[in-house]
Design an enzyme around this catalytic site. Sequence first.
Site, PDB file in Angstrom:
ATOM      1  N   TYR A  70       0.846  -1.205   0.000  1.00  0.00           N
ATOM      2  CA  TYR A  70       0.000   0.000   0.000  1.00  0.00           C
ATOM      3  C   TYR A  70       0.874   1.246   0.000  1.00  0.00           C
ATOM      4  CZ  TYR A  70      -4.862  -1.430   0.397  1.00  0.00           C
ATOM      5  OH  TYR A  70      -6.111  -1.886   0.127  1.00  0.00           O
ATOM      6  N   GLU A  72      -0.695   4.843  -0.597  1.00  0.00           N
ATOM      7  CA  GLU A  72      -1.514   6.017  -0.911  1.00  0.00           C
ATOM      8  C   GLU A  72      -0.724   7.309  -0.750  1.00  0.00           C
ATOM      9  OE1 GLU A  72      -2.620   3.382   0.665  1.00  0.00           O
ATOM     10  OE2 GLU A  72      -4.813   3.251   0.645  1.00  0.00           O
ATOM     11  N   ASP A 225      -7.648  12.197 -25.188  1.00  0.00           N
ATOM     12  CA  ASP A 225      -7.592  10.819 -24.699  1.00  0.00           C
ATOM     13  C   ASP A 225      -6.901  10.032 -25.817  1.00  0.00           C
ATOM     14  OD1 ASP A 225      -7.976   8.166 -24.166  1.00  0.00           O
ATOM     15  OD2 ASP A 225     -10.097   8.344 -23.623  1.00  0.00           O
ATOM     16  N   THR A 251      -4.377   4.992 -21.794  1.00  0.00           N
ATOM     17  CA  THR A 251      -4.084   3.698 -21.190  1.00  0.00           C
ATOM     18  C   THR A 251      -2.661   3.353 -21.611  1.00  0.00           C
ATOM     19  OG1 THR A 251      -5.107   2.674 -23.105  1.00  0.00           O
ATOM     20  CG2 THR A 251      -6.419   2.744 -21.105  1.00  0.00           C
ATOM     21  N   LYS A 254      -2.592  -0.571 -24.781  1.00  0.00           N
ATOM     22  CA  LYS A 254      -3.072  -0.748 -26.163  1.00  0.00           C
ATOM     23  C   LYS A 254      -1.846  -0.702 -27.089  1.00  0.00           C
ATOM     24  CE  LYS A 254      -7.769   0.936 -25.346  1.00  0.00           C
ATOM     25  NZ  LYS A 254      -7.830   1.598 -24.041  1.00  0.00           N
ATOM     26  N   ARG A 260      -1.887  -3.233 -17.877  1.00  0.00           N
ATOM     27  CA  ARG A 260      -3.223  -2.609 -17.846  1.00  0.00           C
ATOM     28  C   ARG A 260      -3.183  -1.494 -16.814  1.00  0.00           C
ATOM     29  NH1 ARG A 260      -6.403  -5.851 -20.964  1.00  0.00           N
ATOM     30  NH2 ARG A 260      -8.076  -4.347 -20.864  1.00  0.00           N
TER      31      ARG A 260
END
Length: 479
Positions: A70, A72, A225, A251, A254, A260
């Site tokens: 973790y 954050e 985008d 992203t 692609k 991902r």
Amino acid sequence: MSPVTSSGDMNGVGEKWTLNNPLQEVDSEVYEMIKDEKDRQKKGLEMIASENFTSLAVMECMGSCLANKYSEGQPGQRYYGGNEFIDKLELLAQSRSLELYNLDPASWGVNVQPYSGSPANFAVYTALVEPHGRIMGLDLPDGGHLTHGFFTNKAKISATSIFFESMPYKVDPSTGLIDYDALEKSAALFKPKLIIAGISCYARNLDYARFRQIADQNGSLLMADMAHVSGLVATGHVPSPFEFCDVVTSTVHKTLRGPRAGIIFFRRGLKEVDRNGKEIMYDYENKINMAVFPGLQGGPHNHAIAGIAVAMKHAATQEFKDYQTNVVNNAKTLAAGLADLGYKIVTGGTDNHIVHVDLKSSHVKLSGAKGELILEQVNISCNKNTVPGDKSALNPSGIRLGTPSLTTRGLGKENIMTVVGFIDAALHIAVDAQAQSGPKLVDFKAKLEDEKFVSRVQELRNKVEEFAAAFRLPGHDDI
Ligand code: DSN
């Protein structure tokens, strides 16, 4: 990374310990399912334009110890301890992302924490557009994305149209090209806070300068985008949005061929000097970082962030540049090959990795759903897609094909012509089935179960699989 396979009680705590046993042994049911999928990927022709096969190196990151942590917050400002190495990795992912797109860190920053493209887009709107503020994106049936504000006359489909007011712009149905003049007129009336220049199914380059002009006429922010084309932008095969945009999302999995994940680039530093000589600074950075966390997300996916760093390094190589040259050449070969056989290619061709085929207006007169179905039956994956002028997104007239995955597997021009032959042969099986079944999809599906069609499909599938299995595929051998 060879696993320790001891299942003994090494510490004498009286518990059986199997956590380092391999998947195949621990859960053969899941192992076999993943293996089946790997086998499908090996034997099939993957032509979904948004997919790719990432590298073994990225997969190693994704399956690494980073998935345990973790973290954050931002590097150096975390809400948990133990982030010395996580910080280094995130900073490396950031600096490599900026370098890949030739961005000066004094003028551009990047957030590499979005879980994927949709959360990245939502984070930008959350940061820069007030609730129920106005956004404009390319309509989904015209080649835009759900997260560019999609809604229908029956329902607000995407949360981006529930929490923000969206007005779509469209393509000209006669050319399939974005109607910038109509966008200019609509924007002048709607006065959007933010315009989105981005696509999910559009085979032509975007005119970012024109988007900027329209944004400036209305005091709008401009976001690109570039998810579909980010690999091609990196290598200069399609225009870069950075010169004209305030924010660029993407992203990474692609054309960029990474893990991902999503990323958000934003302008920072000096925006302008006003008429009183006062320096005005961009204020996107803090708003976007805060929208990603704590606004919308929790712990960053550190395994994906390491994968981003690796993918950005790979994308800066000559190998990757050559790959993208082949992606575009293969798409052009695919489009020309299909057009020569009588298929109608939306916009008449392609500038990128996408080939958009209008089946209903082609000689085969098939719906997109029938095209997708028959291709899937012979182990060629693609997706049905609306074409300009389609009334229903549920019954689209076309299919979207893409070349990134096949090109990763090493297919070249001649191989693509073989693929054209397979696609044509499959679609002709569908034409013959439709001639006997009539137009309804359910009857068409039933007809394909007739012995005669089953054997034609199987024969073609065998040829496709034999052909596809000969090509390389990155990743682990079995899964
Ligand atoms: N699902 C992706 C595509 O196919 O374009 C976008 O999110």
